[in-house]
Design a protein around this motif. Structure first.
Motif, PDB file in Angstrom:
ATOM      1  N   LEU A   1       0.695  -1.190   0.021  1.00  0.00           N
ATOM      2  CA  LEU A   1      -0.050  -0.094  -0.058  1.00  0.00           C
ATOM      3  C   LEU A   1       0.888   1.149  -0.005  1.00  0.00           C
ATOM      4  O   LEU A   1       1.977   1.385   0.873  1.00  0.00           O
ATOM      5  CB  LEU A   1      -0.943   0.138   1.174  1.00  0.00           C
ATOM      6  CG  LEU A   1      -2.134   1.011   1.319  1.00  0.00           C
ATOM      7  CD1 LEU A   1      -3.259   0.390   2.314  1.00  0.00           C
ATOM      8  CD2 LEU A   1      -1.643   2.351   1.651  1.00  0.00           C
ATOM      9  N   HIS A   2       0.637   2.168  -0.779  1.00  0.00           N
ATOM     10  CA  HIS A   2       1.401   3.411  -1.066  1.00  0.00           C
ATOM     11  C   HIS A   2       0.745   4.504  -1.871  1.00  0.00           C
ATOM     12  O   HIS A   2      -0.212   4.263  -2.276  1.00  0.00           O
ATOM     13  CB  HIS A   2       2.831   3.052  -1.872  1.00  0.00           C
ATOM     14  CG  HIS A   2       2.569   2.617  -3.456  1.00  0.00           C
ATOM     15  ND1 HIS A   2       2.277   3.780  -4.313  1.00  0.00           N
ATOM     16  CD2 HIS A   2       2.240   1.378  -3.728  1.00  0.00           C
ATOM     17  CE1 HIS A   2       2.067   2.786  -5.431  1.00  0.00           C
ATOM     18  NE2 HIS A   2       1.776   1.515  -5.257  1.00  0.00           N
ATOM     19  N   TRP A   3       1.318   5.571  -1.754  1.00  0.00           N
ATOM     20  CA  TRP A   3       0.612   6.801  -2.442  1.00  0.00           C
ATOM     21  C   TRP A   3       1.757   7.304  -3.551  1.00  0.00           C
ATOM     22  O   TRP A   3       1.526   8.605  -3.875  1.00  0.00           O
ATOM     23  CB  TRP A   3       0.426   7.924  -1.384  1.00  0.00           C
ATOM     24  CG  TRP A   3       1.344   8.565  -0.824  1.00  0.00           C
ATOM     25  CD1 TRP A   3       1.986   9.768  -1.157  1.00  0.00           C
ATOM     26  CD2 TRP A   3       2.004   8.261   0.755  1.00  0.00           C
ATOM     27  NE1 TRP A   3       3.001  10.103  -0.136  1.00  0.00           N
ATOM     28  CE2 TRP A   3       2.910   9.074   0.928  1.00  0.00           C
ATOM     29  CE3 TRP A   3       1.550   7.110   1.452  1.00  0.00           C
ATOM     30  CZ2 TRP A   3       3.583   9.174   2.241  1.00  0.00           C
ATOM     31  CZ3 TRP A   3       2.317   6.900   2.671  1.00  0.00           C
ATOM     32  CH2 TRP A   3       3.303   7.975   2.958  1.00  0.00           C
ATOM     33  N   TRP A   4       2.336   6.471  -4.194  1.00  0.00           N
ATOM     34  CA  TRP A   4       3.307   7.118  -5.102  1.00  0.00           C
ATOM     35  C   TRP A   4       2.574   6.961  -6.676  1.00  0.00           C
ATOM     36  O   TRP A   4       2.922   5.999  -7.193  1.00  0.00           O
ATOM     37  CB  TRP A   4       4.631   6.143  -4.932  1.00  0.00           C
ATOM     38  CG  TRP A   4       5.613   6.779  -4.057  1.00  0.00           C
ATOM     39  CD1 TRP A   4       5.530   8.050  -3.387  1.00  0.00           C
ATOM     40  CD2 TRP A   4       6.527   6.157  -3.307  1.00  0.00           C
ATOM     41  NE1 TRP A   4       6.473   8.029  -2.340  1.00  0.00           N
ATOM     42  CE2 TRP A   4       7.046   6.697  -2.547  1.00  0.00           C
ATOM     43  CE3 TRP A   4       7.088   4.809  -3.478  1.00  0.00           C
ATOM     44  CZ2 TRP A   4       8.139   6.409  -1.622  1.00  0.00           C
ATOM     45  CZ3 TRP A   4       8.394   4.245  -2.625  1.00  0.00           C
ATOM     46  CH2 TRP A   4       8.692   5.155  -1.681  1.00  0.00           C
ATOM     47  N   THR A   5       1.922   7.945  -6.962  1.00  0.00           N
ATOM     48  CA  THR A   5       1.028   7.918  -8.038  1.00  0.00           C
ATOM     49  C   THR A   5       1.474   8.793  -9.105  1.00  0.00           C
ATOM     50  O   THR A   5       0.908   8.799 -10.377  1.00  0.00           O
ATOM     51  CB  THR A   5      -0.260   7.678  -7.793  1.00  0.00           C
ATOM     52  OG1 THR A   5      -0.521   9.039  -6.928  1.00  0.00           O
ATOM     53  CG2 THR A   5      -0.842   6.660  -6.978  1.00  0.00           C
ATOM     54  N   SER A   6       2.330   9.807  -8.860  1.00  0.00           N
ATOM     55  CA  SER A   6       2.745  10.721  -9.878  1.00  0.00           C
ATOM     56  C   SER A   6       3.600  10.241 -10.806  1.00  0.00           C
ATOM     57  O   SER A   6       4.144   8.913 -10.507  1.00  0.00           O
ATOM     58  CB  SER A   6       3.386  11.970  -9.250  1.00  0.00           C
ATOM     59  OG  SER A   6       4.611  11.782  -8.824  1.00  0.00           O
TER      60      SER A   6
ATOM     61  N   ALA B   1      10.191   5.677  -9.892  1.00  0.00           N
ATOM     62  CA  ALA B   1      11.047   5.465  -8.759  1.00  0.00           C
ATOM     63  C   ALA B   1      10.524   3.984  -8.257  1.00  0.00           C
ATOM     64  O   ALA B   1      11.068   3.101  -7.966  1.00  0.00           O
ATOM     65  CB  ALA B   1      10.903   6.432  -7.818  1.00  0.00           C
ATOM     66  N   LEU B   2       8.995   3.712  -7.968  1.00  0.00           N
ATOM     67  CA  LEU B   2       8.776   2.570  -7.367  1.00  0.00           C
ATOM     68  C   LEU B   2       8.826   1.576  -8.340  1.00  0.00           C
ATOM     69  O   LEU B   2       8.849   0.312  -7.956  1.00  0.00           O
ATOM     70  CB  LEU B   2       6.839   2.832  -7.332  1.00  0.00           C
ATOM     71  CG  LEU B   2       6.281   1.712  -6.396  1.00  0.00           C
ATOM     72  CD1 LEU B   2       6.790   1.881  -4.835  1.00  0.00           C
ATOM     73  CD2 LEU B   2       4.849   1.882  -6.385  1.00  0.00           C
TER      74      LEU B   2
ATOM     75  N   TRP C   1      10.682  15.437  -3.789  1.00  0.00           N
ATOM     76  CA  TRP C   1      10.019  14.303  -4.584  1.00  0.00           C
ATOM     77  C   TRP C   1       9.580  15.323  -5.796  1.00  0.00           C
ATOM     78  O   TRP C   1       9.511  14.714  -6.850  1.00  0.00           O
ATOM     79  CB  TRP C   1       8.970  13.746  -4.047  1.00  0.00           C
ATOM     80  CG  TRP C   1       7.991  14.615  -3.183  1.00  0.00           C
ATOM     81  CD1 TRP C   1       7.005  15.361  -3.663  1.00  0.00           C
ATOM     82  CD2 TRP C   1       7.904  15.018  -1.732  1.00  0.00           C
ATOM     83  NE1 TRP C   1       6.316  16.169  -2.867  1.00  0.00           N
ATOM     84  CE2 TRP C   1       7.081  16.017  -1.376  1.00  0.00           C
ATOM     85  CE3 TRP C   1       8.846  14.669  -0.784  1.00  0.00           C
ATOM     86  CZ2 TRP C   1       6.803  16.432  -0.160  1.00  0.00           C
ATOM     87  CZ3 TRP C   1       8.872  15.368   0.493  1.00  0.00           C
ATOM     88  CH2 TRP C   1       7.895  16.035   0.710  1.00  0.00           C
ATOM     89  N   ALA C   2       9.705  16.351  -5.648  1.00  0.00           N
ATOM     90  CA  ALA C   2       9.297  17.409  -7.000  1.00  0.00           C
ATOM     91  C   ALA C   2      10.577  17.206  -8.075  1.00  0.00           C
ATOM     92  O   ALA C   2      10.224  17.162  -9.226  1.00  0.00           O
ATOM     93  CB  ALA C   2       9.146  18.745  -6.483  1.00  0.00           C
TER      94      ALA C   2
ATOM     95  N   ASN D   1      16.656   6.011  -5.508  1.00  0.00           N
ATOM     96  CA  ASN D   1      16.837   7.697  -4.830  1.00  0.00           C
ATOM     97  C   ASN D   1      17.299   8.477  -6.026  1.00  0.00           C
ATOM     98  O   ASN D   1      17.032   9.699  -6.083  1.00  0.00           O
ATOM     99  CB  ASN D   1      17.534   7.828  -3.581  1.00  0.00           C
ATOM    100  CG  ASN D   1      16.800   7.036  -2.347  1.00  0.00           C
ATOM    101  OD1 ASN D   1      15.512   7.540  -2.271  1.00  0.00           O
ATOM    102  ND2 ASN D   1      17.337   6.256  -1.706  1.00  0.00           N
ATOM    103  N   VAL D   2      18.120   7.974  -6.853  1.00  0.00           N
ATOM    104  CA  VAL D   2      18.494   9.008  -8.057  1.00  0.00           C
ATOM    105  C   VAL D   2      17.061   9.345  -8.898  1.00  0.00           C
ATOM    106  O   VAL D   2      17.138  10.425  -9.331  1.00  0.00           O
ATOM    107  CB  VAL D   2      19.366   8.093  -9.022  1.00  0.00           C
ATOM    108  CG1 VAL D   2      19.298   8.659 -10.463  1.00  0.00           C
ATOM    109  CG2 VAL D   2      20.770   8.045  -8.324  1.00  0.00           C
ATOM    110  N   VAL D   3      16.034   8.298  -8.928  1.00  0.00           N
ATOM    111  CA  VAL D   3      15.071   8.638  -9.796  1.00  0.00           C
ATOM    112  C   VAL D   3      14.096   9.431  -8.774  1.00  0.00           C
ATOM    113  O   VAL D   3      13.397  10.312  -9.359  1.00  0.00           O
ATOM    114  CB  VAL D   3      14.369   7.333  -9.958  1.00  0.00           C
ATOM    115  CG1 VAL D   3      13.172   7.494 -10.764  1.00  0.00           C
ATOM    116  CG2 VAL D   3      15.431   6.381 -11.014  1.00  0.00           C
ATOM    117  N   LYS D   4      14.022   9.015  -7.690  1.00  0.00           N
ATOM    118  CA  LYS D   4      12.762   9.621  -6.748  1.00  0.00           C
ATOM    119  C   LYS D   4      13.257  11.026  -6.304  1.00  0.00           C
ATOM    120  O   LYS D   4      12.175  11.655  -6.038  1.00  0.00           O
ATOM    121  CB  LYS D   4      12.951   8.595  -5.444  1.00  0.00           C
ATOM    122  CG  LYS D   4      11.553   9.083  -4.279  1.00  0.00           C
ATOM    123  CD  LYS D   4      10.152   8.740  -5.138  1.00  0.00           C
ATOM    124  CE  LYS D   4       8.963   8.850  -4.013  1.00  0.00           C
ATOM    125  NZ  LYS D   4       8.865  10.334  -3.386  1.00  0.00           N
TER     126      LYS D   4
END
Ligand code: GAL
Length: 414
Positions: free
Chosen positions: A28-33, A39-40, A265-266, A330-333
């Protein structure tokens, strides 16, 4: 055989006999952008390459407020996910309820204690037990800027509040939107984090947001912070209400707006759009917080499935903590690694700066948990603060009323 390797061998044996059978991992996560999803994917692919299936449980909504509501419903109905993206005090709250798995054997085998910074361990562990796997360290006191707009208007990255307001004024006069912002409570609070740090300094931030000291909460410095929020509000466009944070980032990416105050995260959005730091966009600390870092760390908390740690939970945690994953993800995130021993080679200029800033801030007592992102105080207090900050941002309270309401909100909820 040394005593250490004997211990490791015994621990490995204990793990292999006590783990439940492998299954898919439900996350369960909120990484939807766009940037978050990219990153996910690094994590999904890592697990899939080990033959572990990924059941995705996304709950949109930056900052995770909605995700935490969905989680509560799942747990109440007796069906918790195997792993949940979680922030700071939320992890502690769930650990207190006895809901989280004990990862100590794995953590011991892999030496997590030696490589995860103390500031993160405070939330990853409860009562001496590791209950979650830290993925990253984000920080919230950043400004993201469109370089072409700044160059065109002759604006240098502002170093203090007055220079910042002068820059905002120049952008407004040019007809562009000065500040890209999404009017959602957690985004308003993200700006407030930086404004309070800049206005009152680190000791004030500590007193007001972490110690919840009434005098600090009700002070003139807090009123000045609210006054500055009203100034910021006057540089936001008319359509800000309810806008998602990544759409605000897109305004800076597309050259419709000059600045966004947002966690790193921006940067994931800029990169996902093919933009490069120092060429297309700039990253700098919110003016007046150059020496400070207000951090939040995403962690995956593992929900207990019985007396044993699930094999898939152990595999997920091992994957997350591996140095190569910490770099690749983290390079991507846009964040920086949750381990202190990961090389910075693959990180861009903003990422390298983030790593240096974090270390310097930690060494000099300038590292503070972000209020807006659940690392300064528990959810009940945080949400009560959100309400006041947002009501003020939308003009419902003047600064004096906001200060009084903030004091009351904390009194009732702490
Ligand atoms: C934060 C989280 C980040 C990012 C952001 C916006 O709370 O730590 O990883 O996802 O919300 O969604």
């Amino acid at each position: 055989m040394s005593l250490k390797s004997l211990k490791l061998g015994l621990a490995a044996l204990a793990m292999s006999t006590s783990l439940a059978s492998a299954a898919d991992v439900e996350v369960l996560h909120w990484w939807t952008s766009g940037g978050e999803a990219a990153a996910l994917n690094v994590l999904k692919q890592d697990l899939e390459s080990q033959g572990i299936g990924w059941q995705d449980m996304p709950v949109a909504g930056g900052g995770g407020t909605q995700a935490m509501t969905v989680l509560r419903a799942r747990v109440t109905s007796g069906n918790p996910p195997t792993a949940v993206q979680m922030l700071g005090f939320d992890i502690t709250d769930w650990a207190k309820e006895g809901a989280l798995a004990d990862l100590n054997i794995l953590a011991g085998m892999e030496g997590w204690d030696d490589v995860v910074p103390e500031a993160l361990q405070k939330f990853s562990k409860y009562d001496g037990k590791w209950v979650s796997a830290p993925v990253n360290v984000h920080s919230t006191n950043w400004v993201w800027a469109n370089k072409a707009i700044l160059d065109e208007l002759g604006i240098e990255p502002p170093q203090n509040w007055d220079e910042f307001v002068a820059a905002l004024e120049k952008v407004k006069a040019s007809g562009k939107t000065a500040i890209a912002h999404g009017g959602q409570a957690w985004q308003d609070a993200t700006i407030f984090d930086a404004v309070v740090m800049a206005t009152g300094g680190p000791e004030f931030y500590q007193k007001a947001f972490i110690d919840l000291d009434e005098e600090a909460l009700g002070s003139d410095t807090m009123k000045e912070s609210f006054d500055r929020m009203a100034v910021i509000r006057s540089y936001v466009d008319d359509n800000f209400s309810g806008r998602d944070w990544n759409l605000a980032t897109a305004m800076v990416i597309n050259g419709d707006a000059a600045f966004q105050m947002m966690g790193d995260w921006a940067k994931g959005e800029f990169l996902n759009a093919g933009k490069k730091p120092d060429e297309d966009f700039l990253c700098f600390r919110f003016p007046g917080t150059q020496d400070q870092v207000t951090f939040n760390a995403d962690q995956f908390a593992m929900f207990a499935q019985g007396p044993e740690v699930g094999k898939e939970q152990a595999a997920l945690a091992t994957a997350i903590l591996s140095p190569s994953f910490q770099s690749a993800f983290n390079v991507v995130k846009g964040s920086v690694p949750a381990r202190t021993d990961v090389p910075n080679d693959d990180f861009d200029a903003c990422g390298k700066k983030g790593m240096v800033d974090l270390k310097k801030a930690a060494d000099s007592g300038n590292l503070y948990g972000s209020m807006a992102h659940g690392h300064a105080n528990p959810a009940a207090v945080k949400n009560a603060m959100y309400d006041v900050i947002t009501a003020h941002f939308n003009g419902e309270y003047d600064s004096e009323t906001a200060v009084a309401e903030l004091v009351t909100a904390v009194q009732i909820n702490k």
